[in-house]
Enzyme design. Structure first.
Site, short mmCIF file in Angstrom:
data_model
loop_
_atom_site.label_atom_id
_atom_site.label_comp_id
_atom_site.label_asym_id
_atom_site.label_seq_id
_atom_site.Cartn_x
_atom_site.Cartn_y
_atom_site.Cartn_z
CE LYS A 9 23.13 -24.59 -95.43
NZ LYS A 9 24.07 -24.17 -96.65
CG PHE A 57 28.13 -25.15 -105.38
CD1 PHE A 57 26.96 -25.23 -104.76
CD2 PHE A 57 28.32 -24.07 -106.19
CE1 PHE A 57 25.94 -24.53 -105.07
CE2 PHE A 57 27.36 -23.01 -106.37
CZ PHE A 57 26.37 -23.31 -105.88
NE ARG A 85 18.84 -13.76 -99.13
CZ ARG A 85 19.22 -14.76 -99.53
NH1 ARG A 85 18.80 -16.21 -98.96
NH2 ARG A 85 20.22 -14.84 -100.22
CB THR A 91 26.84 -17.28 -99.52
OG1 THR A 91 25.42 -16.66 -99.95
CG2 THR A 91 26.83 -18.83 -99.92
NE ARG A 102 24.94 -18.31 -94.68
CZ ARG A 102 24.15 -18.17 -95.60
NH1 ARG A 102 24.24 -17.24 -96.11
NH2 ARG A 102 23.08 -19.24 -96.01
CG ASN A 112 26.57 -21.67 -95.69
OD1 ASN A 112 25.97 -22.54 -95.62
ND2 ASN A 112 26.36 -21.04 -96.64
CG HIS A 115 18.79 -22.74 -97.05
ND1 HIS A 115 19.48 -22.35 -98.27
CD2 HIS A 115 17.28 -22.63 -97.13
CE1 HIS A 115 18.27 -21.96 -98.91
NE2 HIS A 115 17.09 -22.15 -98.37
P1 CMP Z 1 22.72 -21.77 -99.16
O1 CMP Z 1 21.95 -20.71 -98.79
O2 CMP Z 1 22.19 -23.16 -98.32
O3 CMP Z 1 22.11 -22.04 -100.78
C1 CMP Z 1 22.98 -23.03 -101.50
C2 CMP Z 1 24.32 -23.46 -100.83
O4 CMP Z 1 25.46 -23.93 -101.95
C3 CMP Z 1 25.01 -22.14 -100.20
O5 CMP Z 1 24.29 -21.74 -98.92
C4 CMP Z 1 26.39 -22.75 -99.97
O6 CMP Z 1 26.55 -23.40 -98.68
C5 CMP Z 1 26.65 -23.58 -100.89
N1 CMP Z 1 27.47 -23.29 -101.77
C6 CMP Z 1 28.89 -24.04 -102.14
N2 CMP Z 1 29.48 -23.37 -103.08
C7 CMP Z 1 29.06 -22.37 -103.42
C8 CMP Z 1 29.08 -21.30 -104.40
N3 CMP Z 1 30.34 -21.19 -104.93
N4 CMP Z 1 28.40 -20.04 -104.55
C9 CMP Z 1 27.12 -20.21 -103.79
N5 CMP Z 1 26.87 -21.16 -102.79
C10 CMP Z 1 27.73 -22.28 -102.63
#
Ligand code: CMP
Length: 133
Positions: A9, A57, A85, A91, A102, A112, A115
């Site tokens: 990212k 979000f 993963r 996350t 992460r 973070n 992805h």
């Molecule tokens: P990613 O694995 O890219 O998938 C969706 C993204 O939403 C996640 O990583 C986070 O960076 C972002 N995100 C922001 N807020 C939240 C939340 N409350 N719960 C989960 N993902 C979130």
């Protein structure tokens, strides 16, 4: 052999962490089959993350993914989806295990750093999204 999609990212590209993150994949037997650096539009990000469109979000997430260059990769290996993963960690970097990407590099739940696809179906869709040809 399974394939999964990985994205480095904007926060990690900006901090020159691409090679560090790629080395983690390589050391852990995930072969980087394809890799390209791109800068997507907010519309493309909205399409990519449309599974999250009902979430509070969503708008910020799409604005963020399109805010700067990203690196998209096809990773290949045994159980590549789960393996990626595990290497990424939770996350929210605050909850991620030691030595996960992460935990090492993530700044916040939004920034973070990476992805990764979460299922075989989504891996296929996400690979197709970025690597159509
Ligand atoms: P990613 O694995 O890219 O998938 C969706 C993204 O939403 C996640 O990583 C986070 O960076 C972002 N995100 C922001 N807020 C939240 C939340 N409350 N719960 C989960 N993902 C979130």
């Amino acid at each position: 052999m399974e394939q999964t999609l990985s994205i480095i990212k904007p926060d990690a590209v900006e901090r020159n962490l691409v090679e560090n993150i790629k080395n983690i994949f390589i050391k852990n037997n995930l072969n980087i089959k394809e890799s390209k650096k791109i800068h997507i539009s907010k519309e493309e990000a909205s399409e990519f993350y449309k599974v999250h469109q009902s979430k509070s979000f969503y708008n910020d997430l799409c604005a963020y993914l399109s805010s700067g260059p990203i690196v998209v990769m096809i990773l290949e290996g045994d159980n590549a989806i789960a393996a990626n993963r595990k290497l990424m960690g939770a996350t929210n970097p605050k909850d991620a295990e030691e030595n996960t990407i992460r935990k090492l590099y993530g700044i916040s739940i939004d920034k973070n750093s990476v992805h990764g696809s979460d299922s075989i179906d989504n891996a296929k869709k996400e690979i197709e999204f970025f690597f159509k040809d």
